[in-house]
Scaffold this active site. Structure first.
Site, PDB file in Angstrom:
ATOM      1  N   ASP A  37       1.627   3.712  -7.504  1.00  0.00           N
ATOM      2  CA  ASP A  37       2.261   2.401  -7.691  1.00  0.00           C
ATOM      3  C   ASP A  37       3.716   2.576  -8.122  1.00  0.00           C
ATOM      4  O   ASP A  37       4.053   3.542  -8.812  1.00  0.00           O
ATOM      5  CB  ASP A  37       1.477   1.630  -8.770  1.00  0.00           C
ATOM      6  CG  ASP A  37       1.815   0.138  -8.755  1.00  0.00           C
ATOM      7  OD1 ASP A  37       2.507  -0.314  -7.829  1.00  0.00           O
ATOM      8  OD2 ASP A  37       1.387  -0.565  -9.680  1.00  0.00           O
ATOM      9  N   ASN A  85      -3.219  -5.722   0.059  1.00  0.00           N
ATOM     10  CA  ASN A  85      -1.882  -5.427   0.593  1.00  0.00           C
ATOM     11  C   ASN A  85      -1.637  -6.056   1.967  1.00  0.00           C
ATOM     12  O   ASN A  85      -0.490  -6.161   2.405  1.00  0.00           O
ATOM     13  CB  ASN A  85      -1.634  -3.907   0.689  1.00  0.00           C
ATOM     14  CG  ASN A  85      -1.409  -3.233  -0.647  1.00  0.00           C
ATOM     15  OD1 ASN A  85      -1.647  -2.036  -0.802  1.00  0.00           O
ATOM     16  ND2 ASN A  85      -0.947  -3.991  -1.650  1.00  0.00           N
TER      17      ASN A  85
HETATM   18  C1  FPP Z   1       2.439   0.534  -4.371  1.00  0.00           C
HETATM   19  O1  FPP Z   1       3.792   0.341  -4.675  1.00  0.00           O
HETATM   20  C2  FPP Z   1       2.310   1.365  -3.195  1.00  0.00           C
HETATM   21  C3  FPP Z   1       1.806   0.948  -2.006  1.00  0.00           C
HETATM   22  C4  FPP Z   1       1.307  -0.407  -1.774  1.00  0.00           C
HETATM   23  C5  FPP Z   1       1.752   1.832  -0.842  1.00  0.00           C
HETATM   24  C6  FPP Z   1       1.607   3.292  -1.115  1.00  0.00           C
HETATM   25  C7  FPP Z   1       2.213   4.029   0.015  1.00  0.00           C
HETATM   26  C8  FPP Z   1       2.813   5.218  -0.074  1.00  0.00           C
HETATM   27  C9  FPP Z   1       2.841   6.019  -1.290  1.00  0.00           C
HETATM   28  C10 FPP Z   1       3.538   5.804   1.092  1.00  0.00           C
HETATM   29  C11 FPP Z   1       2.766   5.962   2.340  1.00  0.00           C
HETATM   30  C12 FPP Z   1       1.474   6.653   2.142  1.00  0.00           C
HETATM   31  C13 FPP Z   1       1.104   7.801   2.751  1.00  0.00           C
HETATM   32  C14 FPP Z   1      -0.232   8.372   2.482  1.00  0.00           C
HETATM   33  C15 FPP Z   1       1.989   8.524   3.650  1.00  0.00           C
HETATM   34  P1  FPP Z   1       4.351  -1.152  -4.684  1.00  0.00           P
HETATM   35  O2  FPP Z   1       4.968  -1.415  -3.368  1.00  0.00           O
HETATM   36  O3  FPP Z   1       3.278  -2.090  -5.084  1.00  0.00           O
HETATM   37  O4  FPP Z   1       5.432  -1.030  -5.814  1.00  0.00           O
HETATM   38  P2  FPP Z   1       5.888  -2.170  -6.814  1.00  0.00           P
HETATM   39  O5  FPP Z   1       4.669  -2.553  -7.625  1.00  0.00           O
HETATM   40  O6  FPP Z   1       6.931  -1.490  -7.647  1.00  0.00           O
HETATM   41  O7  FPP Z   1       6.436  -3.294  -5.999  1.00  0.00           O
END
Ligand code: FPP
Length: 266
Positions: A37, A85
């Site tokens: 996250d 998501n």
């Molecule tokens: C949460 O951060 C993360 C996600 C919803 C996606 C996770 C994806 C990756 C780490 C990259 C792609 C994955 C792979 C396996 C190549 P957020 O967007 O909710 O962050 P925030 O809470 O700060 O807005």
């Protein structure tokens, strides 16, 4: 078969990295699950689009997978895309799907060479056909690899997994294949999509949020939790090592009294 210092059987057979295994790696978790996250906040702090944060997050994925494999952690599960998501803006969802495909393309050779088995849990039917195809291909390419199982939770919801298991179980009862008296925790867990994975020993969540967010609701019953304010794109090998060292200090009681746990003074 090698027995690790924690008394577990090592699921692996090759010996290449055991001689170079750093001394701090005793009593390592068998299964580490991570809620990645903070990509969005990482990008916002730099006045960059969210997708740049996800791209930086994908780079952390590479680092952590490499470290986990080197440290001989047999199971690593990454929560990469939740059921919820899907309600993000189309552009962000598309960007994440592209990153996933790119990740598989770029990493497949390393996975095969390093004995990493790739797998996915979650509702694949909602994923774009090209992503589904790529996942199936990567799973096929890495089948039988036994040094580490890398699982991506994609389009995943813990509640939905439980509901699906209950539905399948009810169907078996209806067909006369299962009698309701036989339903136990063990029987129920066999109906879960994740039944092939051991429950996580350690759950890490980055970015300072202290919640489970519909991840592995059944499986986390006795998991040790580690929450860190570090944003996922900043979570590197050193941060991962700190999380494991923190785990090594925990006394796992599984609901028992201290004096009933083998190896602990009564
Ligand atoms: C949460 O951060 C993360 C996600 C919803 C996606 C996770 C994806 C990756 C780490 C990259 C792609 C994955 C792979 C396996 C190549 P957020 O967007 O909710 O962050 P925030 O809470 O700060 O807005």
């Amino acid at each position: 078969m090698r027995i690790t210092p924690s008394g577990r059987q090592d699921l692996t057979s090759q010996e290449d990295s055991s001689s170079t295994r750093p001394g701090w790696l005793w009593n390592t978790p068998r299964h580490v699950a991570i809620i990645m996250d903070g990509n969005g906040r990482w990008a916002r702090k730099r006045h960059l689009p969210r997708i740049v944060g996800h791209r930086a997050g994908a780079s952390s994925v590479r680092t952590i997978v490499t470290a986990a494999r080197t440290w001989e952690i047999p199971y690593l599960t990454l929560y990469a895309f939740s059921w919820e998501n899907w309600s993000r803006p189309r552009q962000e969802v598309d960007g994440l799907m592209n990153l996933l495909e790119e990740y598989i393309d770029n990493e497949i050779r390393t996975m095969v060479d390093r004995g990493i088995r790739f797998s996915v849990v979650g509702d694949r039917s909602r994923l774009p056909a090209s992503v589904r195809k790529k996942i199936a291909w990567a799973e096929g390419e890495t089948i039988g690899k036994d040094r580490m199982v890398l699982t991506l939770a994609l389009s995943y919801s813990g509640r939905e997994e439980i509901v699906r298991a209950a539905r399948n179980m009810a169907q078996d009862v209806q067909k006369g294949l299962l009698s309701p008296e036989k339903i136990s925790e063990t029987v129920f867990s066999r109906y879960l999509e994740t039944s092939v994975l051991p429950p996580p020993d350690l759950l890490i969540r980055t970015s300072g949020e202290v919640r489970i967010s519909n991840f592995f609701l059944w499986q986390l019953a006795y998991t040790e939790m580690y929450f860190t304010p570090t944003l996922w794109p900043d979570f590197g090998e050193e941060s991962f090592r700190q999380a494991i060292e923190d785990f090594q200090e925990r006394r796992r009681r599984f609901g028992k009294a201290d004096e009933d746990i083998e190896g602990l003074p009564g």
